[in-house]
Design a protein around this motif. Structure first.
Motif, PDB file in Angstrom:
ATOM      1  N   GLY A 184      71.395  28.815  17.238  1.00 18.84           N
ATOM      2  CA  GLY A 184      71.263  29.531  18.509  1.00 18.84           C
ATOM      3  C   GLY A 184      71.261  31.027  18.294  1.00 18.84           C
ATOM      4  N   ILE A 185      70.426  31.731  19.051  1.00 21.64           N
ATOM      5  CA  ILE A 185      70.391  33.193  19.010  1.00 21.64           C
ATOM      6  C   ILE A 185      70.835  33.728  20.366  1.00 21.64           C
ATOM      7  CG2 ILE A 185      68.547  33.200  17.297  1.00 21.64           C
ATOM      8  CD1 ILE A 185      66.585  33.879  19.538  1.00 21.64           C
ATOM      9  N   GLY A 186      71.215  35.009  20.403  1.00 22.39           N
ATOM     10  CA  GLY A 186      71.705  35.592  21.640  1.00 22.39           C
ATOM     11  C   GLY A 186      70.605  35.774  22.670  1.00 22.39           C
ATOM     12  N   TYR A 187      71.014  35.866  23.958  1.00 24.37           N
ATOM     13  CA  TYR A 187      70.043  36.028  25.033  1.00 24.37           C
ATOM     14  C   TYR A 187      69.344  37.375  24.971  1.00 24.37           C
ATOM     15  CZ  TYR A 187      70.974  31.763  27.675  1.00 24.37           C
ATOM     16  OH  TYR A 187      71.050  30.453  28.072  1.00 24.37           O
ATOM     17  N   LYS A 188      69.977  38.361  24.364  1.00 22.10           N
ATOM     18  CA  LYS A 188      69.365  39.686  24.277  1.00 22.10           C
ATOM     19  C   LYS A 188      68.415  39.818  23.097  1.00 22.10           C
ATOM     20  CE  LYS A 188      73.274  42.046  26.511  1.00 22.10           C
ATOM     21  NZ  LYS A 188      74.286  43.117  26.378  1.00 22.10           N
ATOM     22  N   ASP A 189      68.378  38.812  22.218  1.00 22.91           N
ATOM     23  CA  ASP A 189      67.524  38.880  21.035  1.00 22.91           C
ATOM     24  C   ASP A 189      66.104  38.442  21.371  1.00 22.91           C
ATOM     25  OD1 ASP A 189      69.578  39.670  19.150  1.00 22.91           O
ATOM     26  OD2 ASP A 189      70.375  37.634  19.366  1.00 22.91           O
ATOM     27  N   ASP A 190      65.161  38.926  20.559  1.00 25.61           N
ATOM     28  CA  ASP A 190      63.744  38.604  20.747  1.00 25.61           C
ATOM     29  C   ASP A 190      63.466  37.218  20.143  1.00 25.61           C
ATOM     30  OD1 ASP A 190      60.975  38.370  20.674  1.00 25.61           O
ATOM     31  OD2 ASP A 190      60.658  40.482  20.245  1.00 25.61           O
ATOM     32  N   ILE A 191      63.130  36.256  20.992  1.00 26.62           N
ATOM     33  CA  ILE A 191      62.892  34.890  20.508  1.00 26.62           C
ATOM     34  C   ILE A 191      61.685  34.864  19.567  1.00 26.62           C
ATOM     35  CG2 ILE A 191      62.325  32.533  21.196  1.00 26.62           C
ATOM     36  CD1 ILE A 191      63.747  33.014  23.824  1.00 26.62           C
ATOM     37  N   GLY A 192      60.625  35.581  19.945  1.00 27.27           N
ATOM     38  CA  GLY A 192      59.431  35.601  19.113  1.00 27.27           C
ATOM     39  C   GLY A 192      59.699  36.169  17.733  1.00 27.27           C
ATOM     40  N   ALA A 193      60.514  37.228  17.655  1.00 29.72           N
ATOM     41  CA  ALA A 193      60.838  37.822  16.358  1.00 29.72           C
ATOM     42  C   ALA A 193      61.658  36.854  15.512  1.00 29.72           C
ATOM     43  CB  ALA A 193      61.593  39.133  16.566  1.00 29.72           C
ATOM     44  N   ALA A 194      62.586  36.142  16.140  1.00 33.59           N
ATOM     45  CA  ALA A 194      63.402  35.183  15.402  1.00 33.59           C
ATOM     46  C   ALA A 194      62.540  34.050  14.844  1.00 33.59           C
ATOM     47  CB  ALA A 194      64.489  34.616  16.317  1.00 33.59           C
ATOM     48  N   MET A 195      61.617  33.550  15.649  1.00 33.99           N
ATOM     49  CA  MET A 195      60.763  32.468  15.192  1.00 33.99           C
ATOM     50  C   MET A 195      59.810  32.945  14.095  1.00 33.99           C
ATOM     51  SD  MET A 195      60.028  30.728  18.932  1.00 33.99           S
ATOM     52  CE  MET A 195      59.224  29.244  18.359  1.00 33.99           C
ATOM     53  N   ALA A 196      59.341  34.198  14.195  1.00 36.70           N
ATOM     54  CA  ALA A 196      58.473  34.746  13.158  1.00 36.70           C
ATOM     55  C   ALA A 196      59.210  34.880  11.837  1.00 36.70           C
ATOM     56  CB  ALA A 196      57.921  36.098  13.608  1.00 36.70           C
ATOM     57  N   GLU A 197      60.479  35.293  11.868  1.00 39.54           N
ATOM     58  CA  GLU A 197      61.279  35.397  10.647  1.00 39.54           C
ATOM     59  C   GLU A 197      61.417  34.019   9.977  1.00 39.54           C
ATOM     60  OE1 GLU A 197      62.700  37.736   8.864  1.00 39.54           O
ATOM     61  OE2 GLU A 197      62.046  39.419  10.115  1.00 39.54           O
ATOM     62  N   ILE A 198      61.653  32.997  10.781  1.00 39.85           N
ATOM     63  CA  ILE A 198      61.816  31.646  10.221  1.00 39.85           C
ATOM     64  C   ILE A 198      60.498  31.168   9.608  1.00 39.85           C
ATOM     65  CG2 ILE A 198      62.307  29.246  10.814  1.00 39.85           C
ATOM     66  CD1 ILE A 198      64.251  30.303  12.955  1.00 39.85           C
ATOM     67  N   ARG A 199      59.376  31.477  10.258  1.00 43.04           N
ATOM     68  CA  ARG A 199      58.082  31.055   9.700  1.00 43.04           C
ATOM     69  C   ARG A 199      57.798  31.764   8.377  1.00 43.04           C
ATOM     70  NH1 ARG A 199      56.429  31.659  15.349  1.00 43.04           N
ATOM     71  NH2 ARG A 199      56.313  29.578  16.297  1.00 43.04           N
ATOM     72  N   ARG A 200      58.215  33.026   8.257  1.00 45.07           N
ATOM     73  CA  ARG A 200      58.042  33.734   6.989  1.00 45.07           C
ATOM     74  C   ARG A 200      58.872  33.078   5.883  1.00 45.07           C
ATOM     75  NH1 ARG A 200      57.097  38.424  10.273  1.00 45.07           N
ATOM     76  NH2 ARG A 200      59.335  38.737  10.661  1.00 45.07           N
ATOM     77  N   LEU A 201      60.045  32.580   6.250  1.00 47.55           N
ATOM     78  CA  LEU A 201      60.877  31.881   5.264  1.00 47.55           C
ATOM     79  C   LEU A 201      60.234  30.559   4.856  1.00 47.55           C
ATOM     80  CD1 LEU A 201      64.431  32.540   6.790  1.00 47.55           C
ATOM     81  CD2 LEU A 201      63.398  33.611   4.774  1.00 47.55           C
TER      82      LEU A 201
END
Length: 283
Positions: A184-201
């Protein structure tokens, strides 16, 4: 000799003795020659099964079954030739077989399932399976039980009746496995950025298979987090290592990118004074 028996026992009795002796001789001959032939036929059947790539345990068991059936038939034939009525003999053998079957029904169930496991091969030695309610690596399979090595190093001897009577899950039969991670990520965080980081991994780890393609999805809104789910495929041997490395990499990359992984929060309200005086009285 024949004249001697006629003089000693009388002609009718002498003929009966000679006839009985010949029948007994023929009965013994049937047993001796028949046993030799039965052994050869049973051995031939085992070699034929082995050439057909049937498991050695099963081929040996079937060889013994064939030999036992042939010997039982020989005994009936020999006793019949010796003058013993066949109907009571067959009835006695049937009753004895029924009694033995009832007494050994648990063992016979294990034996039957052992034969089916060897024939259909839902798992092989070395596979990691869930069988009989236990998770473990298959060490050996015989006609009565299956030996599992549990993840903590213990050995479990599981009766084949229990293995076959429950669902069997083979975790590495196909060579690949899909794993699933939730975070889970915080409500203030960018969901798209988090998902992009995971795809890069995903792209950076060669152990994560490209086909089927891995993915990350938003699956829920929690009390204080946005829930994400990660699904990816790896080889069975790499599954646990990939999950461990991916979780560590997510933690490090999210921290560097300023994406939070908030822990669950609880509010604690402390009231001073006498609670009984503060609480309204019920009529």
């Amino acid at each position: 000799m024949h004249d001697f028996l006629d003089n000693l026992l009388g002609q009718a009795l002498s003929a009966s003795v000679i006839h009985a002796g010949l029948n007994l001789l023929f009965a013994l001959l049937i047993l001796l020659v028949g046993t030799w032939v039965a052994a050869r036929m049973a051995n031939f059947s085992r070699r034929a099964l082995q050439r057909a790539n049937v498991d050695d345990t099963l081929s040996g068991f079937l060889r013994n079954v064939i030999y036992g059936v042939l010997v039982a038939m020989l005994i009936v034939m020999a006793l019949t030739r010796a003058g013993v009525p066949s109907a009571p003999l067959v009835a006695a053998l049937g009753a004895g077989g029924l009694a033995i079957g009832l007494a050994l029904q648990g063992s016979l169930s294990n034996l039957a399932w052992g034969v089916l496991l060897v024939i259909f091969r839902p798992f092989r030695v070395g596979d990691f399976v869930t069988a009989g309610g236990l998770d473990g690596t298959v060490q050996s399979i015989n006609l009565m039980h299956t030996l599992l090595l549990l993840p903590d190093g213990r050995e479990a001897v599981v009766p084949n009746g229990k293995v076959g009577g429950d669902a069997i899950v083979n975790h590495n039969r196909r060579g690949t496995r899909r794993f699933e991670l939730k975070l889970g990520i915080g409500y203030k965080d960018d969901i798209g950025a988090a998902m992009a980081e995971i795809r890069r991994l995903f792209a950076a780890d060669a152990r994560i298979l490209k086909d089927p393609a891995p993915g990350v999805w938003t699956v829920g809104l929690g009390e204080n987090v946005v829930d994400l789910v990660i699904r990816a495929w790896t080889s069975s041997a790499d599954s646990w290592d990939v999950q461990t490395d991916l979780l560590r990499a997510i933690r490090e990359h999210f921290e560097a990118a300023g994406i939070s992984l908030p822990a669950p929060r609880r509010e604690l309200v402390i009231t001073h004074g006498d609670v009984s005086d503060a609480a309204p009285r019920q009529p």
